[in-house]
Design an enzyme around this catalytic site. Structure first.
Site, PDB file in Angstrom:
ATOM      1  N   ASP A 182       0.846  -1.206   0.000  1.00  0.00           N
ATOM      2  CA  ASP A 182       0.000   0.000   0.000  1.00  0.00           C
ATOM      3  C   ASP A 182       0.879   1.253   0.000  1.00  0.00           C
ATOM      4  O   ASP A 182       1.693   1.447   0.899  1.00  0.00           O
ATOM      5  CB  ASP A 182      -0.878  -0.006   1.264  1.00  0.00           C
ATOM      6  N   HIS A 199      -7.985   9.328  -1.670  1.00  0.00           N
ATOM      7  CA  HIS A 199      -7.376   9.253  -0.337  1.00  0.00           C
ATOM      8  C   HIS A 199      -8.245   9.897   0.750  1.00  0.00           C
ATOM      9  O   HIS A 199      -8.416   9.327   1.824  1.00  0.00           O
ATOM     10  CB  HIS A 199      -6.006   9.937  -0.388  1.00  0.00           C
ATOM     11  N   LYS A 227      -3.005   5.852  -3.983  1.00  0.00           N
ATOM     12  CA  LYS A 227      -4.162   6.714  -3.668  1.00  0.00           C
ATOM     13  C   LYS A 227      -3.955   8.107  -4.245  1.00  0.00           C
ATOM     14  O   LYS A 227      -2.820   8.587  -4.314  1.00  0.00           O
ATOM     15  CB  LYS A 227      -4.339   6.840  -2.148  1.00  0.00           C
ATOM     16  N   TYR A 255       2.401  10.097  -0.023  1.00  0.00           N
ATOM     17  CA  TYR A 255       3.556   9.633   0.763  1.00  0.00           C
ATOM     18  C   TYR A 255       4.884  10.010   0.093  1.00  0.00           C
ATOM     19  O   TYR A 255       5.937   9.899   0.702  1.00  0.00           O
ATOM     20  CB  TYR A 255       3.528   8.100   0.974  1.00  0.00           C
TER      21      TYR A 255
HETATM   22  N1  LIG Z   1      -5.663   5.901   3.999  1.00  0.00           N
HETATM   23  C1  LIG Z   1      -5.082   6.631   4.935  1.00  0.00           C
HETATM   24  O1  LIG Z   1      -5.436   7.808   5.168  1.00  0.00           O
HETATM   25  C2  LIG Z   1      -3.974   6.047   5.727  1.00  0.00           C
HETATM   26  C3  LIG Z   1      -3.531   6.690   6.891  1.00  0.00           C
HETATM   27  C4  LIG Z   1      -2.498   6.088   7.620  1.00  0.00           C
HETATM   28  C5  LIG Z   1      -1.930   4.914   7.155  1.00  0.00           C
HETATM   29  N2  LIG Z   1      -2.362   4.335   5.988  1.00  0.00           N
HETATM   30  C6  LIG Z   1      -1.763   3.070   5.466  1.00  0.00           C
HETATM   31  O2  LIG Z   1      -1.798   2.094   6.494  1.00  0.00           O
HETATM   32  C7  LIG Z   1      -0.469   1.655   6.756  1.00  0.00           C
HETATM   33  C8  LIG Z   1      -0.335   1.229   8.207  1.00  0.00           C
HETATM   34  O3  LIG Z   1      -0.504   2.300   9.089  1.00  0.00           O
HETATM   35  P1  LIG Z   1       0.746   2.885   9.919  1.00  0.00           P
HETATM   36  O4  LIG Z   1       1.837   3.227   8.995  1.00  0.00           O
HETATM   37  O5  LIG Z   1       0.212   3.937  10.817  1.00  0.00           O
HETATM   38  O6  LIG Z   1       1.331   1.608  10.660  1.00  0.00           O
HETATM   39  P2  LIG Z   1       1.030   0.591  11.850  1.00  0.00           P
HETATM   40  O7  LIG Z   1       1.147  -0.743  11.208  1.00  0.00           O
HETATM   41  O8  LIG Z   1      -0.182   0.894  12.628  1.00  0.00           O
HETATM   42  O9  LIG Z   1       2.346   0.840  12.699  1.00  0.00           O
HETATM   43  C9  LIG Z   1       2.549   1.985  13.492  1.00  0.00           C
HETATM   44  C10 LIG Z   1       3.957   1.987  14.032  1.00  0.00           C
HETATM   45  O10 LIG Z   1       4.216   0.776  14.770  1.00  0.00           O
HETATM   46  C11 LIG Z   1       5.554   0.375  14.600  1.00  0.00           C
HETATM   47  N3  LIG Z   1       5.571  -1.102  14.495  1.00  0.00           N
HETATM   48  C12 LIG Z   1       5.402  -1.883  13.401  1.00  0.00           C
HETATM   49  N4  LIG Z   1       5.487  -3.189  13.715  1.00  0.00           N
HETATM   50  C13 LIG Z   1       5.712  -3.240  15.048  1.00  0.00           C
HETATM   51  C14 LIG Z   1       5.899  -4.305  15.954  1.00  0.00           C
HETATM   52  N5  LIG Z   1       5.851  -5.571  15.551  1.00  0.00           N
HETATM   53  N6  LIG Z   1       6.117  -4.015  17.260  1.00  0.00           N
HETATM   54  C15 LIG Z   1       6.164  -2.740  17.689  1.00  0.00           C
HETATM   55  N7  LIG Z   1       5.990  -1.664  16.861  1.00  0.00           N
HETATM   56  C16 LIG Z   1       5.771  -1.931  15.564  1.00  0.00           C
HETATM   57  C17 LIG Z   1       6.049   0.999  13.320  1.00  0.00           C
HETATM   58  O11 LIG Z   1       7.317   1.623  13.551  1.00  0.00           O
HETATM   59  P3  LIG Z   1       8.682   1.074  12.893  1.00  0.00           P
HETATM   60  O12 LIG Z   1       8.602   1.357  11.414  1.00  0.00           O
HETATM   61  O13 LIG Z   1       9.733   1.878  13.571  1.00  0.00           O
HETATM   62  O14 LIG Z   1       8.765  -0.396  13.195  1.00  0.00           O
HETATM   63  C18 LIG Z   1       4.987   2.027  12.923  1.00  0.00           C
HETATM   64  O15 LIG Z   1       5.511   3.318  12.860  1.00  0.00           O
HETATM   65  C19 LIG Z   1       0.368   2.860   6.339  1.00  0.00           C
HETATM   66  O16 LIG Z   1       1.748   2.567   6.231  1.00  0.00           O
HETATM   67  C20 LIG Z   1      -0.304   3.262   5.077  1.00  0.00           C
HETATM   68  O17 LIG Z   1       0.081   2.436   4.010  1.00  0.00           O
HETATM   69  C21 LIG Z   1      -3.384   4.886   5.283  1.00  0.00           C
END
Ligand SMILES: NC(=O)c1ccc[n+]([C@@H]2O[C@H](COP(=O)([O-])OP(=O)(O)OC[C@H]3O[C@@H](n4cnc5c(N)ncnc54)[C@H](OP(=O)(O)O)[C@@H]3O)[C@@H](O)[C@H]2O)c1
Length: 277
Positions: free
Chosen positions: A48, A111, A78, A53
């Site tokens: 994704d 988005h 998006k 981004y």
């Molecule tokens: N449509 C939208 O408006 C929207 C908005 C937000 C996000 N998204 C999409 O959804 C994806 C996921 O959301 P998100 O990026 O907020 O990520 P998330 O999967 O909720 O992770 C949040 C944070 O947790 C840490 N993390 C990951 N794996 C971990 C683990 N096993 N143990 C402890 N911490 C961990 C990561 O940091 P590290 O990288 O330092 O490990 C990351 O910064 C995004 O990357 C994006 O593609 C879409």
């Protein structure tokens, strides 16, 4: 480790793997390229990204470096808020394809429904913008089209004005943020619901006795419990990490089941502080 590439079928028959690797905030070139490559090598087949981004080119590079065949990967991007409107959306879909170095996207989403410059005319703006996605879908450039962050009022406006119904709604979802009305309306209209930021409760849950007990009970980390929770709620979680060990850990969620009582605990969980969505 069991295969995470169980798929959910979108209304047009497209198969979407039920766990995706996200790339939000992956703007450091090496981290982004290596993260995508590591995810694909770990077995993820769903990536994704988004125009907003600023990393589509890097994501494309990570995909190529992995040597996983393009047709095996479900790739989403998006539409940036600055690219709303029929003409701009139409043009910018081509730009996304070029930046990613691909001939088609598996999924392309609007988005955000209400964007700067269209606060007053967002209803008409979404209808016109959607028309560009419909045309690119019909031209085969987008294998599926959908929405992101559309709540009930935004869906109520767009759905009666679509020729092709959106197939996905990507929204923030995790214990403490369940957006039940939006989920229900999206599903009633045939959309698969994707969960962004599924790991955001980790900092709060690290201090939570009941959750710590669950990590022992299932022999899984909090991250794995949160991702498994999404799968059992039939949300398609998108999760990101720039760390290889976490990328592998987050994929290892297909060999256990959270029981009803613990699912209920997560359903009732309350998040502290302001929540952006
Ligand atoms: N449509 C939208 O408006 C929207 C908005 C937000 C996000 N998204 C999409 O959804 C994806 C996921 O959301 P998100 O990026 O907020 O990520 P998330 O999967 O909720 O992770 C949040 C944070 O947790 C840490 N993390 C990951 N794996 C971990 C683990 N096993 N143990 C402890 N911490 C961990 C990561 O940091 P590290 O990288 O330092 O490990 C990351 O910064 C995004 O990357 C994006 O593609 C879409």
């Amino acid at each position: 480790m069991k295969n995470a590439n169980v798929t959910v079928t979108l209304t047009n028959g497209t198969e979407m793997p039920i766990l995706g690797y996200g790339t939000w905030q992956n703007t450091d070139p090496k981290e982004c390229i290596d993260g995508v490559e590591a995810a694909l090598k770990a077995g993820y087949r769903h990536i994704d990204t988004a125009q907003m981004y600023g990393n589509e080119q890097l994501v494309g590079e990570g995909i190529r470096n992995s040597h996983v065949a393009r047709e095996e990967i479900f790739l989403t991007s998006k539409l940036d808020n600055i690219n709303h409107g029929y003409e701009k959306a139409k043009q910018t879909i081509e730009e996304s394809l070029e930046r990613l170095g691909v001939d088609y996207l598996d999924l392309f989403l609007i988005h955000w429904p209400v964007v700067e410059g269209h606060e007053e005319d967002w209803k008409q703006d979404n209808i016109e913008t959607w028309r560009a996605l419909e045309e690119a879908y019909e031209a085969g450039k987008l294998k599926a089209i959908g929405l992101s962050n559309f709540k009930v009022e935004h869906l109520e406006n767009l759905l009666p004005n679509c020729r092709i119904k959106p197939m996905v709604n990507q929204i923030r979802l995790h214990p403490g943020v369940l957006q039940e009305e939006t989920v229900a309306m999206s599903r009633e209209n045939g959309m698969v619901v994707e969960a962004w930021s599924p790991l955001s409760p980790i900092p709060q849950m690290k201090e939570n006795e009941a959750v710590i007990k669950m990590t022992d009970k299932y022999n899984k980390t909090i991250a794995q419990l949160l991702l498994r929770y999404c799968i059992q709620k039939q949300f398609v979680p998108l999760t990101k990490s720039v760390h290889k060990d976490r990328i592998i850990e987050n994929y290892d969620i297909f060999d256990f089941e959270i029981d009803e009582e613990d699912m209920h605990y997560f359903d009732q969980f309350e998040m502290e502080g302001d929540i952006f969505m």
